[in-house]
Design a protein around this motif. Structure first.
Motif, PDB file in Angstrom:
ATOM      1  N   THR A 168     -21.276  14.076   2.596  1.00 16.24           N
ATOM      2  CA  THR A 168     -20.042  13.574   3.375  1.00 16.24           C
ATOM      3  C   THR A 168     -18.888  13.048   2.522  1.00 16.24           C
ATOM      4  OG1 THR A 168     -21.529  13.018   5.239  1.00 16.24           O
ATOM      5  CG2 THR A 168     -19.437  12.144   5.394  1.00 16.24           C
ATOM      6  N   PRO A 169     -17.815  13.878   2.383  1.00 18.64           N
ATOM      7  CA  PRO A 169     -17.576  15.220   2.980  1.00 18.64           C
ATOM      8  C   PRO A 169     -18.420  15.969   2.414  1.00 18.64           C
ATOM      9  CG  PRO A 169     -15.627  14.211   1.848  1.00 18.64           C
ATOM     10  CD  PRO A 169     -16.576  13.326   1.816  1.00 18.64           C
ATOM     11  N   GLY A 170     -18.860  17.122   3.030  1.00 12.47           N
ATOM     12  CA  GLY A 170     -19.824  18.037   2.585  1.00 12.47           C
ATOM     13  C   GLY A 170     -19.119  19.501   1.883  1.00 12.47           C
ATOM     14  N   PRO A 171     -20.008  20.392   1.440  1.00 13.46           N
ATOM     15  CA  PRO A 171     -19.473  21.596   0.909  1.00 13.46           C
ATOM     16  C   PRO A 171     -18.482  22.311   1.864  1.00 13.46           C
ATOM     17  CG  PRO A 171     -21.816  21.423   0.379  1.00 13.46           C
ATOM     18  CD  PRO A 171     -21.366  20.282   1.270  1.00 13.46           C
TER      19      PRO A 171
ATOM     20  N   VAL B 277     -15.360  13.321  -9.087  1.00 10.90           N
ATOM     21  CA  VAL B 277     -14.609  13.912  -8.038  1.00 10.90           C
ATOM     22  C   VAL B 277     -13.251  14.497  -8.887  1.00 10.90           C
ATOM     23  CG1 VAL B 277     -13.190  13.807  -5.834  1.00 10.90           C
ATOM     24  CG2 VAL B 277     -15.207  12.818  -6.286  1.00 10.90           C
ATOM     25  N   LEU B 278     -12.943  15.648  -8.624  1.00  9.17           N
ATOM     26  CA  LEU B 278     -11.573  16.048  -9.395  1.00  9.17           C
ATOM     27  C   LEU B 278     -10.474  16.687  -8.603  1.00  9.17           C
ATOM     28  CD1 LEU B 278     -14.241  17.029 -11.084  1.00  9.17           C
ATOM     29  CD2 LEU B 278     -12.694  17.778 -12.764  1.00  9.17           C
TER      30      LEU B 278
ATOM     31  N   GLU C 175      -4.616  12.263  -1.886  1.00  8.43           N
ATOM     32  CA  GLU C 175      -3.737  13.052  -1.094  1.00  8.43           C
ATOM     33  C   GLU C 175      -4.133  14.152  -0.470  1.00  8.43           C
ATOM     34  OE1 GLU C 175      -0.373  12.029  -1.282  1.00  8.43           O
ATOM     35  OE2 GLU C 175      -0.970  10.203  -2.044  1.00  8.43           O
ATOM     36  N   PRO C 176      -3.217  14.854   0.535  1.00  3.70           N
ATOM     37  CA  PRO C 176      -3.857  16.056   0.719  1.00  3.70           C
ATOM     38  C   PRO C 176      -4.004  17.307  -0.154  1.00  3.70           C
ATOM     39  CG  PRO C 176      -2.039  15.148   2.557  1.00  3.70           C
ATOM     40  CD  PRO C 176      -2.222  14.391   1.047  1.00  3.70           C
ATOM     41  N   GLY C 177      -5.062  17.975  -0.169  1.00  3.87           N
ATOM     42  CA  GLY C 177      -5.056  18.867  -1.024  1.00  3.87           C
ATOM     43  C   GLY C 177      -6.862  19.239  -1.388  1.00  3.87           C
ATOM     44  N   ALA C 178      -7.102  20.088  -2.297  1.00  2.00           N
ATOM     45  CA  ALA C 178      -8.494  20.527  -2.584  1.00  2.00           C
ATOM     46  C   ALA C 178      -9.083  19.824  -3.565  1.00  2.00           C
ATOM     47  CB  ALA C 178      -8.571  21.775  -2.867  1.00  2.00           C
ATOM     48  N   TYR C 179     -10.274  19.337  -3.284  1.00  5.52           N
ATOM     49  CA  TYR C 179     -11.271  18.379  -4.298  1.00  5.52           C
ATOM     50  C   TYR C 179     -12.523  19.131  -4.631  1.00  5.52           C
ATOM     51  CZ  TYR C 179      -7.468  15.095  -3.541  1.00  5.52           C
ATOM     52  OH  TYR C 179      -6.273  14.469  -3.282  1.00  5.52           O
ATOM     53  N   GLU C 180     -12.728  18.942  -6.000  1.00  8.59           N
ATOM     54  CA  GLU C 180     -14.117  19.406  -6.494  1.00  8.59           C
ATOM     55  C   GLU C 180     -15.064  18.291  -6.719  1.00  8.59           C
ATOM     56  OE1 GLU C 180     -15.309  23.102  -9.019  1.00  8.59           O
ATOM     57  OE2 GLU C 180     -15.095  21.265 -10.282  1.00  8.59           O
ATOM     58  N   VAL C 181     -16.336  18.226  -6.085  1.00  4.51           N
ATOM     59  CA  VAL C 181     -17.191  17.337  -6.300  1.00  4.51           C
ATOM     60  C   VAL C 181     -18.309  17.829  -7.450  1.00  4.51           C
ATOM     61  CG1 VAL C 181     -19.143  15.988  -5.354  1.00  4.51           C
ATOM     62  CG2 VAL C 181     -17.163  16.084  -4.093  1.00  4.51           C
TER      63      VAL C 181
END
Length: 147
Positions: free
Chosen positions: A33-36, A64-65, A93-99
């Protein structure tokens, strides 16, 4: 015929020995959470990942990137039990993140690294407030007093 019978016996013995021992794998992600490929509205306060095996605390971590590859948060700690890992997040911020996560199984000593992405959407902006209509003022009565 004796040779094929002996060969079959060897194959059967090997098959039994393979199935007699449980196969142990690395600590894999069960849920997050949040998941893939998740989409969240507003910034999540943390990442929570549950694994299928107990974790070695000293060798498990989350990173987290952001979209540019900058590290937003890293590290983490046990959550509710030795299979759950949590990492607090700053305001995103709104946008894409990589875990990116590294899990190290305390059960079999296997290291596993993997990654997934999620998206943060801006929270809905509040609708413009309607201007309140003032209540009618009290009109004077025949006595001259307002009611």
């Amino acid at each position: 015929m004796t040779r094929s019978l002996a060969g079959a016996a060897i194959v059967a013995a090997l098959s039994l020995s393979l199935f007699a021992h449980p196969v142990i794998a690395h600590a894999e992600l069960v849920s997050a959470t949040p998941g893939p490929d998740g989409v969240v509205v507003g910034s999540p306060s943390e990442i929570v990942i549950e694994f299928n095996q107990d974790l070695d605390e000293s060798r498990t971590s989350i990173r987290v990137l952001d979209e540019a590859g900058g590290v937003i948060a890293q590290g983490g700690e046990f959550g509710d039990g030795p299979r759950e890992w949590r990492l607090a997040l700053p305001e995103l911020e709104p946008g894409a993140y990589e875990v990116r996560y590294t899990s190290f199984s305390a059960e079999d000593g296997e290291l596993h690294r993997d990654r997934y992405s999620f998206m943060v959407l801006a929270p809905a902006s509040p609708s413009p407030s309607q201007t309140e209509t003032p209540s009618p003022t009290a009109l004077p009565t025949a006595s001259g007093r307002a009611e």
